[in-house]
Design a protein around this motif. Structure first.
Motif, short mmCIF file in Angstrom:
data_model
loop_
_atom_site.label_atom_id
_atom_site.label_comp_id
_atom_site.label_asym_id
_atom_site.label_seq_id
_atom_site.Cartn_x
_atom_site.Cartn_y
_atom_site.Cartn_z
N ILE A 50 40.89 45.24 36.83
CA ILE A 50 41.72 44.16 37.36
C ILE A 50 42.29 44.64 38.69
CG2 ILE A 50 43.82 42.78 37.06
CD1 ILE A 50 43.34 42.93 34.03
N SER A 51 42.21 43.79 39.70
CA SER A 51 42.75 44.08 41.02
C SER A 51 43.48 42.83 41.51
CB SER A 51 41.63 44.45 41.98
OG SER A 51 42.14 44.70 43.27
N TYR A 52 44.71 43.01 42.03
CA TYR A 52 45.48 41.83 42.47
C TYR A 52 46.38 42.16 43.66
CZ TYR A 52 49.23 43.87 39.58
OH TYR A 52 50.16 44.72 39.02
N ASP A 53 46.71 41.12 44.42
CA ASP A 53 47.68 41.24 45.51
C ASP A 53 49.05 41.36 44.87
OD1 ASP A 53 45.68 40.95 47.41
OD2 ASP A 53 45.96 38.78 47.57
N ASN A 54 49.79 42.42 45.24
CA ASN A 54 51.08 42.68 44.61
C ASN A 54 52.27 42.17 45.42
OD1 ASN A 54 51.55 44.65 46.62
ND2 ASN A 54 50.60 46.24 45.37
N THR A 59 47.48 45.97 47.37
CA THR A 59 46.59 45.74 46.24
C THR A 59 46.91 46.71 45.12
OG1 THR A 59 44.84 45.03 47.75
CG2 THR A 59 44.17 45.65 45.53
N THR A 60 46.99 46.20 43.91
CA THR A 60 47.16 47.02 42.71
C THR A 60 45.87 46.92 41.90
OG1 THR A 60 49.55 46.68 42.63
CG2 THR A 60 48.47 47.31 40.57
N SER A 84 45.34 36.80 45.62
CA SER A 84 44.02 36.92 45.02
C SER A 84 44.08 37.84 43.81
CB SER A 84 42.99 37.42 46.03
OG SER A 84 43.33 38.72 46.47
N LEU A 85 43.15 37.59 42.90
CA LEU A 85 43.08 38.31 41.64
C LEU A 85 41.61 38.47 41.29
CD1 LEU A 85 44.21 39.25 38.82
CD2 LEU A 85 44.39 36.82 38.26
N LEU A 86 41.22 39.65 40.84
CA LEU A 86 39.87 39.87 40.37
C LEU A 86 39.97 40.52 38.99
CD1 LEU A 86 36.79 41.26 42.14
CD2 LEU A 86 37.50 42.23 39.98
N ALA A 87 39.32 39.92 38.01
CA ALA A 87 39.27 40.49 36.67
C ALA A 87 37.81 40.52 36.24
CB ALA A 87 40.10 39.65 35.71
N SER A 88 37.38 41.64 35.68
CA SER A 88 35.96 41.75 35.32
C SER A 88 35.76 42.38 33.95
CB SER A 88 35.21 42.55 36.37
OG SER A 88 35.62 43.90 36.34
N ALA A 121 36.06 36.97 37.19
CA ALA A 121 36.83 35.79 37.56
C ALA A 121 37.64 36.17 38.80
CB ALA A 121 37.76 35.37 36.42
N VAL A 122 37.53 35.37 39.86
CA VAL A 122 38.14 35.73 41.14
C VAL A 122 38.87 34.53 41.75
CG1 VAL A 122 37.77 36.88 43.36
CG2 VAL A 122 36.17 37.29 41.48
N PRO A 123 40.03 34.16 41.22
CA PRO A 123 40.77 33.08 41.86
C PRO A 123 41.49 33.57 43.12
CG PRO A 123 41.97 33.88 39.94
CD PRO A 123 40.67 34.61 39.99
N VAL A 124 41.51 32.72 44.13
CA VAL A 124 42.22 32.98 45.39
C VAL A 124 43.00 31.72 45.72
CG1 VAL A 124 41.99 33.48 47.85
CG2 VAL A 124 40.43 34.54 46.21
N TYR A 125 44.27 31.88 46.10
CA TYR A 125 45.10 30.73 46.46
C TYR A 125 45.78 30.99 47.79
CZ TYR A 125 48.59 27.07 46.32
OH TYR A 125 49.37 25.99 46.64
N VAL A 126 45.72 30.01 48.70
CA VAL A 126 46.34 30.10 50.01
C VAL A 126 47.54 29.16 50.03
CG1 VAL A 126 46.04 29.82 52.50
CG2 VAL A 126 44.15 30.66 51.10
N ILE A 127 48.71 29.66 50.38
CA ILE A 127 49.93 28.87 50.43
C ILE A 127 49.75 27.73 51.44
CG2 ILE A 127 52.43 28.87 50.91
CD1 ILE A 127 51.66 30.54 48.46
#
Length: 129
Positions: A50-54, A59-60, A84-88, A121-127
């Motif tokens: 799992i990798s995500y914007d903290n 990135t964590t 953004s978040l990546l989970a595999s 699964a790689v969701p990305v959201y832009v404000i």
């Protein structure tokens, strides 16, 4: 008189349109959000990566995480900033799946599901988008 009526109707339409635009406008200045990432699966018990914007915008990354998992923090962002978040999964089956969601202030804004032996699964959201 006809021109006056047309002018008044045009002004009324313009006023209505500008009021609607103000209601839908996204603030462009910085705002503090409660960010939450949720990762789950109905077919496996752990995510291998799992990798995500903290909270600082960095990135964590974590490995071998029992599912479901959730990460929460506050972060100040402005229009155009992203999350953004990546989970595999690694070595699953064709029926394996993993779901990752991004929530802002308790509201789900993006969700993705990956399927297969090496599902991601790689969701990305832009404000503001």
């Amino acid at each position: 008189m006809k021109r006056l009526a047309t002018l008044l109707l045009s002004c009324a339409a313009l006023a209505t349109a500008s009021n609607c635009a103000k209601d839908d406008a996204t603030p462009t200045g910085p705002k503090e959000y409660q960010v939450e990432y949720r990762i789950s699966s109905t077919t496996v018990q752990a995510s291998d990566y799992i990798s995500y914007d903290n909270e600082s915008g960095g990135t964590t990354t974590v490995n071998n995480v029992p599912l479901p998992a959730s990460y929460r923090f506050k972060r100040t962002m402005k229009q155009g900033d992203h999350l953004s978040l990546l989970a595999s999964l690694n070595g699953g089956t064709a029926a394996s799946e993993i779901t990752a969601a991004i929530l802002l202030d308790g509201k789900e804004v993006k969700k993705e599901t990956g399927r297969g032996t090496n599902a991601q699964a790689v969701p990305v959201y832009v404000i503001g988008k």
